[in-house]
Design a protein around this motif. Structure first.
Motif, short mmCIF file in Angstrom:
data_model
loop_
_atom_site.label_atom_id
_atom_site.label_comp_id
_atom_site.label_asym_id
_atom_site.label_seq_id
_atom_site.Cartn_x
_atom_site.Cartn_y
_atom_site.Cartn_z
N GLY A 65 74.32 104.89 3.00
CA GLY A 65 73.63 104.07 1.99
C GLY A 65 73.77 104.62 0.58
O GLY A 65 73.93 103.87 -0.38
N ILE A 66 73.70 105.93 0.45
CA ILE A 66 73.86 106.56 -0.87
C ILE A 66 75.29 106.42 -1.36
O ILE A 66 75.54 106.09 -2.53
N GLN A 68 77.37 104.09 -0.52
CA GLN A 68 77.53 102.66 -0.84
C GLN A 68 76.95 102.37 -2.23
O GLN A 68 77.56 101.63 -3.01
N THR A 69 75.81 102.93 -2.54
CA THR A 69 75.18 102.72 -3.84
C THR A 69 76.07 103.22 -4.98
O THR A 69 76.22 102.56 -6.00
N THR A 72 79.17 100.90 -5.37
CA THR A 72 78.88 99.55 -5.86
C THR A 72 78.11 99.53 -7.18
O THR A 72 77.62 98.49 -7.59
N ASP A 73 78.04 100.67 -7.84
CA ASP A 73 77.45 100.73 -9.18
C ASP A 73 78.58 100.39 -10.16
O ASP A 73 79.13 101.25 -10.85
N GLU A 120 81.23 93.58 -0.49
CA GLU A 120 80.71 94.63 0.38
C GLU A 120 80.99 94.27 1.84
O GLU A 120 80.88 93.10 2.22
N ARG A 194 72.83 112.10 -6.13
CA ARG A 194 71.87 111.12 -5.60
C ARG A 194 71.30 111.52 -4.24
O ARG A 194 70.36 110.90 -3.77
#
Length: 196
Positions: A65-66, A68-69, A72-73, A120, A194
């Motif tokens: 999840g991190i 991916q974040t 996708t930023d 995504e 992060r």
């Protein structure tokens, strides 16, 4: 013995040295951009249909999840690369994002436009494809999955790129390898920032 003018001799030596370096692109040496316990791997090859194909596997010390974040930023994409890049336009649509990037390559004069669409993946990851610009082909895939306990991510990367340029593919392959090594190092740093 044929004597070449010094400039021509230097160019021939540069080409020979570059071809020798290209032959060693896929030697399995521990990459500088990987962690000590990371079985990271990067292969860069000339694609028979033109352009360059790169395949990599990374192990990132954060949950998917991190990762991916970070991937996708989109507004911060230029910060993830070691080349000069600017984001001219960002447009979010239902299930996709359009990014209009201008990239300054060390080997090429001026900027190259890359208008691409990103989607995504349902199981984690991202697919980015060419819409328009100064590229003949561009297709990038990140597939993310938990590795072990879920606190670590296995990231599989694939890129097929062909820039509309005079530069030969073998030279673009060498430059792509250098750029991807920098990109993976920066990505690893951003993910660590992060991660708890």
């Amino acid at each position: 013995m044929v004597r070449l003018p010094s400039t021509r001799r230097a160019m021939v030596l540069l080409v020979v040295a570059s071809l020798n370096a290209l032959g060693g692109l896929d030697q399995l040496l521990p990459p500088a951009w990987s962690a000590p316990d990371d079985p990271a791997k990067l292969e860069v090859r000339i694609d028979p249909a033109g352009g360059v194909r790169a395949v990599a596997t990374l192990r990132l010390q954060a949950p998917p999840g991190i990762v991916q974040t970070v991937l996708t930023d989109y507004a911060k994409w230029p910060e993830l690369f070691g080349v000069r890049m600017r984001l001219a336009h960002l447009e979010r649509r239902d299930d996709r994002v359009l990014t209009d990037l201008y990239i300054k390559h060390a080997l090429l004069p001026g900027e190259r436009r890359l208008l691409c669409e990103s989607r995504e993946l349902p199981d984690g990851g991202l697919v980015t494809t060419l819409v328009a610009g100064d590229f003949k082909r561009y297709h990038r895939t990140w597939k993310l999955s938990p590795d072990g306990s879920g606190a670590v991510t296995r990231a599989e990367f694939e890129l097929l790129v062909e820039v509309d340029t005079w530069a030969p593919d073998w030279l673009m392959a060498m430059e792509l390898r250098r750029n991807l090594e920098t990109h993976f190092r920066i990505l690893r740093e951003r993910v660590a920032e992060r991660s708890p």
